[in-house]
Design an enzyme around this catalytic site. Structure first.
Site, short mmCIF file in Angstrom:
data_model
loop_
_atom_site.label_atom_id
_atom_site.label_comp_id
_atom_site.label_asym_id
_atom_site.label_seq_id
_atom_site.Cartn_x
_atom_site.Cartn_y
_atom_site.Cartn_z
N ASN A 74 36.78 37.32 37.97
CA ASN A 74 37.16 38.32 36.96
C ASN A 74 35.93 38.75 36.17
OD1 ASN A 74 37.43 37.79 33.80
ND2 ASN A 74 37.62 35.80 34.81
N PHE A 103 36.95 40.56 28.04
CA PHE A 103 37.73 40.39 26.80
C PHE A 103 38.58 41.62 26.49
CE2 PHE A 103 34.50 37.25 24.65
CZ PHE A 103 34.94 36.24 25.49
N SER A 157 32.08 32.91 28.19
CA SER A 157 32.55 33.92 29.14
C SER A 157 31.34 34.72 29.63
CB SER A 157 33.57 34.85 28.49
OG SER A 157 34.78 34.16 28.33
N ASN A 202 31.22 37.71 30.85
CA ASN A 202 31.39 39.16 30.94
C ASN A 202 31.11 39.93 29.66
OD1 ASN A 202 32.29 38.93 33.71
ND2 ASN A 202 34.16 38.03 32.87
N THR A 203 30.61 39.25 28.63
CA THR A 203 30.20 39.94 27.41
C THR A 203 28.70 39.71 27.25
OG1 THR A 203 32.36 39.67 26.37
CG2 THR A 203 30.52 40.07 24.89
N LYS A 222 34.12 25.92 23.72
CA LYS A 222 34.29 26.05 25.17
C LYS A 222 32.97 26.44 25.81
CE LYS A 222 37.21 28.09 28.72
NZ LYS A 222 38.45 28.82 28.98
N ASN A 235 34.29 26.94 31.39
CA ASN A 235 34.70 28.31 31.68
C ASN A 235 34.41 28.63 33.16
OD1 ASN A 235 35.37 31.10 31.20
ND2 ASN A 235 34.84 30.74 29.06
C1 LIG Z 1 41.59 36.29 34.93
C2 LIG Z 1 40.96 35.28 34.03
C3 LIG Z 1 40.73 35.60 32.70
C4 LIG Z 1 40.15 34.66 31.85
N1 LIG Z 1 39.96 34.97 30.54
C5 LIG Z 1 39.45 34.04 29.70
C6 LIG Z 1 39.30 34.32 28.32
O1 LIG Z 1 39.66 35.38 27.82
N2 LIG Z 1 38.75 33.35 27.54
C7 LIG Z 1 38.36 32.13 28.02
O2 LIG Z 1 37.90 31.27 27.26
N3 LIG Z 1 38.51 31.84 29.33
C8 LIG Z 1 39.04 32.75 30.17
N4 LIG Z 1 39.20 32.45 31.50
C9 LIG Z 1 38.71 31.14 32.00
C10 LIG Z 1 39.83 30.11 32.09
O3 LIG Z 1 40.35 29.82 30.81
C11 LIG Z 1 39.30 28.81 32.74
O4 LIG Z 1 38.29 28.26 31.90
C12 LIG Z 1 38.70 29.06 34.12
O5 LIG Z 1 39.43 30.03 34.82
C13 LIG Z 1 38.67 27.77 34.97
O6 LIG Z 1 39.96 27.25 35.16
P1 LIG Z 1 40.83 27.55 36.50
O7 LIG Z 1 39.96 27.25 37.68
O8 LIG Z 1 42.00 26.61 36.38
O9 LIG Z 1 41.23 28.97 36.42
C14 LIG Z 1 39.78 33.38 32.36
C15 LIG Z 1 40.03 33.07 33.70
C16 LIG Z 1 40.62 34.01 34.53
C17 LIG Z 1 40.88 33.63 35.97
#
Ligand SMILES: Cc1cc2nc3c(=O)[nH]c(=O)nc-3n(C[C@H](O)[C@H](O)[C@H](O)COP(=O)(O)O)c2cc1C
Length: 345
Positions: A108, A112, A170, A172-173, A206, A235
């Site tokens: 992704n 945000f 994250s 992406n910012t 985080k 993350n």
């Molecule tokens: C589509 C998507 C959007 C995400 N948006 C955020 C976010 O806004 N803030 C954040 O701290 N992590 C975000 N994450 C990261 C997740 O909270 C998590 O840390 C990461 O995906 C690893 O866990 P997973 O493998 O179980 O998905 C996002 C992940 C995905 C897949």
């Protein structure tokens, strides 16, 4: 959720973001039942909060706090909403969300996209408060002062959040991950500390899974110096382990199965660096009870997931909780706390 295997082909026929919007629409209609009762062995106290189950929903799924009660009712022991920025923002242009089916992963670069913290605050005021709902805070992309965005986020959400997460990981910012660097992290954590209230909610930080040698020690030291109550590791990754999907070269953060080894290694490094002085929350590629158990034994007091739910449906939280309770019985342990860090190697 025996329904999910039937719904999944329909969802996967849609592009990933449309499917996500459809899921949100369905979840908002889901009844706000009471959360299920979990076996007493799964209860634990972390950073002063009592968690009924250690399996939580990671940030990013319910960015705007639209359905935390429903996710608690579906069997998550806690839910993290956000990331929320001070002002609403649209995020990056579409397409920006990709399913890597062959890899059981997601990339992704949403950036945000969210309706801003005021809208979320109003929703959280109205929600059932039947469980632990944490609020994940970020900065606007065009902000002239990233640190000020975190400070006002903490000030605004301190009254409503059961815990707060400072998200500086994250990818992406632009500039956001730079806040993990030495001077910037100290400045940020000192500023955020000033915005907290005595007796207010615990604060988690985080972090990314992509670190060099010495970084975990430095981050743990800063966190302890500034009274941070827990570290969420981790993350999404900007690295690209070998992938099969045609979307492998998309830019953004990678999550799901390929992140698992990296996130587990990062957790181990943070456990070694902290020696158990600060609670850790393990995230990244957790898809079943074995993954959650490994993360807990490596030092996580709690776990979170997101991507595995895309592939297996929301019933995954209860299934993992059940599996963890069975393992505790098998190992003759009375509680999750006994297994935390029992296999740090
Ligand atoms: C589509 C998507 C959007 C995400 N948006 C955020 C976010 O806004 N803030 C954040 O701290 N992590 C975000 N994450 C990261 C997740 O909270 C998590 O840390 C990461 O995906 C690893 O866990 P997973 O493998 O179980 O998905 C996002 C992940 C995905 C897949």
């Amino acid at each position: 959720m025996a329904l999910y295997p039937l719904v999944r082909p329909l969802m996967f026929a849609l592009d990933a973001e449309t499917a996500h919007r459809a899921t949100i629409a369905a979840l908002k209609l889901w009844p706000k039942r009471k959360p299920p009762l979990f076996p007493p062995s799964l209860r634990s106290t972390v950073a002063g909060l009592e968690f009924p189950s250690p399996v939580g929903l990671a940030a990013g799924f319910d960015k705007d706090a639209e359905f935390p009660d429903q996710m608690l009712a579906l069997g998550f022991g806690f839910v993290e909403v956000g990331t929320l920025t001070p002002r609403p923002q649209p995020g990056n242009p579409r397409p920006r969300l990709f399913r890597l089916r062959e890899d059981r992963a997601v990339i992704n670069r949403l950036g945000f996209n969210n309706q801003g913290r005021v809208a979320a605050f109003e929703r959280l005021k109205r929600c059932g408060h039947r469980g632990i709902v944490g609020v994940n805070i970020g900065a606007n992309k065009d902000s002239p002062d990233l640190i000020a965005d975190y400070v006002c986020g903490v000030e605004a959400m301190v009254q409503i959040a059961r815990y707060l997460t400072i998200n500086i990981s994250s990818p992406n910012t632009p500039g956001l991950r730079g806040l993990q660097d030495e001077g910037a992290l100290d400045e940020l954590l000192a500023a955020v500390r000033g915005a907290r209230r005595p007796g207010g909610p615990p604060l988690f930080l985080k972090v990314a899974p992509d670190f060099g040698d010495g970084d975990p020690e430095r981050i743990v030291r800063a966190a302890l110096d500034h009274g941070v109550d827990g570290l969420i590791v981790a993350n999404t990754t900007v690295s690209r382990p070998p992938l099969k999907s045609r979307h492998a070269d998309q830019s953004g953060g990678l999550s799901g199965e390929p992140l698992k080894p990296l996130a587990l290694e990062a957790l181990r490094n943070f456990r070694t660096a902290s020696g158990g002085q600060i609670p850790l929350i393990g995230v990244g590629g957790i898809a079943n009870a074995d993954d959650a158990w490994d993360r807990i034994r490596a030092g996580a007091s709690l776990v979170q997931l997101y991507t595995a739910m895309v592939y297996r449906g929301p019933g995954i939280a209860r299934a993992i909780a059940r599996g963890l309770a069975e393992r505790l019985t098998r190992e003759g342990m009375a509680s999750i706390a006994e297994s935390v860090g029992s296999d740090p190697a």
